[in-house]
Design an enzyme around this catalytic site. Structure first.
Site, PDB file in Angstrom:
ATOM      1  N   ASP A   1       0.955  -1.155  -0.029  1.00  0.00           N
ATOM      2  CA  ASP A   1       0.050  -0.042   0.046  1.00  0.00           C
ATOM      3  C   ASP A   1       0.870   1.373  -0.361  1.00  0.00           C
ATOM      4  O   ASP A   1       1.544   1.565   1.090  1.00  0.00           O
ATOM      5  CB  ASP A   1      -0.948   0.121   1.193  1.00  0.00           C
TER       6      ASP A   1
ATOM      7  N   ASP B   1      -2.985   2.630  -5.918  1.00  0.00           N
ATOM      8  CA  ASP B   1      -1.865   2.393  -4.890  1.00  0.00           C
ATOM      9  C   ASP B   1      -1.711   1.196  -4.105  1.00  0.00           C
ATOM     10  O   ASP B   1      -1.000   1.281  -3.255  1.00  0.00           O
ATOM     11  CB  ASP B   1      -2.074   3.827  -4.178  1.00  0.00           C
ATOM     12  N   GLU B   2      -2.698   0.092  -4.583  1.00  0.00           N
ATOM     13  CA  GLU B   2      -2.244  -1.035  -3.681  1.00  0.00           C
ATOM     14  C   GLU B   2      -2.660  -2.224  -4.710  1.00  0.00           C
ATOM     15  O   GLU B   2      -2.850  -2.205  -5.651  1.00  0.00           O
ATOM     16  CB  GLU B   2      -3.680  -1.065  -2.897  1.00  0.00           C
TER      17      GLU B   2
END
Length: 404
Positions: free
Chosen positions: A9, A105-106
């Site tokens: 993350d 973003d993960e």
């Protein structure tokens, strides 16, 4: 043997990229926010300093500035965010081909078969964190566990720039005391229902009666209990294998409140055109249309209907506007149009209805080709000319941060 799953993350992703692009922003409270003029003056992301003042994702800009005097507000640069996202995704594939993105973003990584090359799950997580910091100037929190749900919880436990290992030996002490709302699949409505059943923590959920949960949530109730008990067995998809598309939708907050049916129809037509274009790109048709309306007082309402399988803007507009007319009882701020119950275009035409290509389908596919070659603004709908409440929403704006 247990799997070894990482959940990576990127910390404060949008704000961190802005600082990487402009080092002068480092060390000051920073928020990334949409345009005030287009009524998107809300915080999309913030850095750790701004967070320490209580600035939250979703705050209106003036609220954030009240909490944090001296807050620096910058507009988002989605093209840069996606370049960073793509490059870091590529870095993950150096360690495994089992990489599954969860937003921009993960990512989940299954490194079970990679330990002889790169070390333990924690070793790999630490190596990736150091590389991301060194090569991109961003920090990363990583959860390491034996399933996807616990790996994601692990990445949330320590921020920023940390590795957290959730094992079979420690998951009850680390995970079970957490609020049930922290777990994947538990949104606000599900959390509220669980509280009414006296289920407040993940431990409460793990100890709950399966019969009780299935009775209230159906098959999802069983999934919730299994996840809380560490029995989630969902696999990590291989890199570049897309998740099955179950619906296609688009929403927009208008520059000004919509008070006439004529303006509402125009915005729906604009959204339907975006939805239809994406559906044809995916080669699907849908037999369900839904409309969600958020009013100027921030209350909302939704309605849906079934239709003959479609993927053209005129048919989507017809169905969506029919629903909208029954919902628009006061000034409207946001409209979202979604098409669901999708089937492949080929299957619909040859096996279900034996429908030949219609004039509108041929026309819109021709428009798709022209836009693909010369740009999306080459051809625009006459109905949208001089509509001052519609702004040019790009697909990049779909990449919003996940709840923090």
């Amino acid at each position: 043997m247990d799997r070894i799953i990482l959940h990576c993350d990127l910390n404060n992703f949008y704000a961190s990229v802005e600082c990487a692009l402009n080092p002068e922003l480092k060390g000051i409270p920073l928020a990334v926010a949409g345009s005030k003029e287009n009524r998107h003056g809300v915080v999309l992301a913030k850095n750790e300093l701004a967070k320490s003042y209580g600035v939250r994702t979703g705050d209106v800009i003036w609220q954030a500035e009240q909490k944090c005097p001296g807050l620096r507000v910058v507009t988002p640069h989605f093209d840069h965010y996606m370049k960073y996202s793509d490059a870091i995704f590529e870095l993950y594939t150096h360690y495994t081909d089992m990489v599954e993105p969860f937003g921009s973003d993960e990512c989940w990584l299954d490194v079970t078969g990679c330990t002889r090359l790169f070390g333990s799950g924690k070793d790999i997580a630490d190596t990736i964190r150091e590389r991301v910091k060194r090569e991109f100037g961003l920090t990363l929190s990583v959860g390491v566990s034996f399933n996807k749900v616990f790996a994601k919880l692990g990445s949330d436990l320590k921020k920023p720039d940390a590795t957290t290992v959730i094992s079979r030996d420690n998951f009850k002490s680390l995970i079970w005391p957490l609020p049930a709302a922290d777990m994947l699949m538990v949104g606000r409505k599900t959390s509220d229902k669980l509280k009414r059943l006296n289920i407040f923590t993940i431990g409460d959920l793990a100890a709950a009666s399966e019969e009780l949960l299935v009775g209230h949530f159906g098959v999802n109730g069983k999934h919730l209990i299994m996840s809380a008990r560490g029995e989630d067995k969902e696999s990590v998809r291989k890199a570049h294998i897309a998740r099955e598309i179950k619906s296609v939708g688009h929403g927009m907050t208008a520059v000004r409140d919509i008070t006439t049916l004529e303006d509402g129809e125009a915005l729906i037509f604009y959204l339907a055109d975006l939805v239809a274009t994406r559906m044809r790109k995916y080669k699907v048709k849908g037999s369900g249309v839904s409309v969600h309306v958020r009013f100027a007082d921030l209350t909302g309402v939704s309605k849906q209907t079934t239709v003959t399988p479609l993927n053209t803007s005129d048919k989507i507009t017809e169905a969506a506007f029919g629903l909208y007319k029954t919902l628009a009882t006061k000034p409207v701020r946001t409209i979202t149009v979604t098409v669901f119950n999708l089937s492949s275009e080929e299957f619909v035409q040859t096996s279900m209805f034996d429908v030949v290509d219609t004039k509108s389908e041929r026309l819109e596919k021709a428009i798709d080709k022209i836009r693909a070659k010369y740009g999306k603004n080459t051809i625009n709908r006459a109905a949208l000319i001089e509509r001052d409440f519609i702004y040019d929403k790009t697909d990049s704006e779909d990449f919003l941060p996940f709840k923090r």
